[in-house]
Design an enzyme around this catalytic site. Structure first.
Site, PDB file in Angstrom:
ATOM      1  N   CYS A  50      48.509  40.124   5.795  1.00 58.03           N
ATOM      2  CA  CYS A  50      48.357  38.669   5.845  1.00 58.03           C
ATOM      3  C   CYS A  50      47.268  38.247   4.880  1.00 58.03           C
ATOM      4  O   CYS A  50      46.374  39.020   4.553  1.00 58.03           O
ATOM      5  CB  CYS A  50      47.940  38.203   7.239  1.00 58.03           C
ATOM      6  SG  CYS A  50      49.117  38.531   8.534  1.00 58.03           S
ATOM      7  N   ASP A  51      47.351  37.007   4.476  1.00 58.64           N
ATOM      8  CA  ASP A  51      46.258  36.380   3.759  1.00 58.64           C
ATOM      9  C   ASP A  51      46.305  34.900   4.088  1.00 58.64           C
ATOM     10  O   ASP A  51      47.374  34.354   4.369  1.00 58.64           O
ATOM     11  CB  ASP A  51      46.348  36.599   2.247  1.00 58.64           C
ATOM     12  CG  ASP A  51      45.023  36.302   1.567  1.00 58.64           C
ATOM     13  OD1 ASP A  51      44.023  36.938   1.952  1.00 58.64           O
ATOM     14  OD2 ASP A  51      44.980  35.433   0.686  1.00 58.64           O
ATOM     15  N   THR A  52      45.146  34.288   4.084  1.00 57.48           N
ATOM     16  CA  THR A  52      45.037  32.867   4.401  1.00 57.48           C
ATOM     17  C   THR A  52      44.248  32.182   3.303  1.00 57.48           C
ATOM     18  O   THR A  52      43.223  32.699   2.858  1.00 57.48           O
ATOM     19  CB  THR A  52      44.335  32.673   5.764  1.00 57.48           C
ATOM     20  OG1 THR A  52      45.119  33.333   6.763  1.00 57.48           O
ATOM     21  CG2 THR A  52      44.207  31.199   6.117  1.00 57.48           C
TER      22      THR A  52
END
Length: 185
Positions: free
Chosen positions: A63-65
């Site tokens: 994931c990345d935000t």
């Protein structure tokens, strides 16, 4: 077993709350953005890069935000001053948060993302400095945590877990891939 390619305690918390059998093996990558890179292109590149070394027998997720304001990416602050500057830029305004999900399973690679909107309180310089001193948001895109009780978030539209850093609605769309990793199965 699921392999989570992240060090984020918030992502770990979300997977634990789903009662999934997983282990954490983060992949270290260069998260610098490329010149003129669109925010969603950046998000996809980072999520897929974080999947790292792949084995057909593993179910990998990454994931990345990112925080996006005026088509600019606000990543994790490098220091106290940068955190303050980011929060001053966001104060009293609305911005978008995009969390991406990279999946690798049985030779298939997938990427998907969610957007949420976050509405910030109007804070003065002193309030912002006190927040940064108290919460040390140096591991958070945009320099804040939606979960911080005395934080800058006034309200939001969309998914809380997406803003937290894990696009759970998107993850549920792939339940056929991961349901066998529920504890007790």
């Amino acid at each position: 077993m699921i392999v989570l390619r992240s060090r984020s305690p918030r992502r770990k918390y979300v997977l634990e709350s789903l009662d999934l059998d997983f282990r954490i093996e983060p992949e270290d990558i260069d998260e610098s953005s490329l010149k003129n890179e669109h925010p969603l292109e950046y998000l996809k590149r980072i999520c897929l890069s974080k999947l790292g070394t792949r084995s057909k027998d593993e179910f990998l997720i990454s994931c990345d935000t990112i925080v996006v304001q005026e088509n600019s990416i606000l990543q994790k602050p490098k220091n106290f001053l940068e955190a303050v500057e980011m929060l001053e830029r966001l104060s009293g305004k609305t911005h978008k948060v995009a969390s991406g999900l990279g999946i690798y399973y049985k030779g298939l690679e997938r990427f998907a993302f969610e957007f949420s909107q976050v509405h910030f309180r109007s804070w003065n310089h002193k309030q912002i400095r006190e927040y940064v001193e108290k919460y040390s948001p140096f591991d958070k895109a945009g320099s804040y945590g939606v979960q911080d009780k005395e934080g800058p978030v006034r309200s939001f539209d969309g998914s809380y877990t997406n803003i937290l850093g894990f696009p759970i609605r998107t993850f549920f769309q792939y339940h056929e891939f991961w349901k066998k990793y529920l504890k007790g199965n």
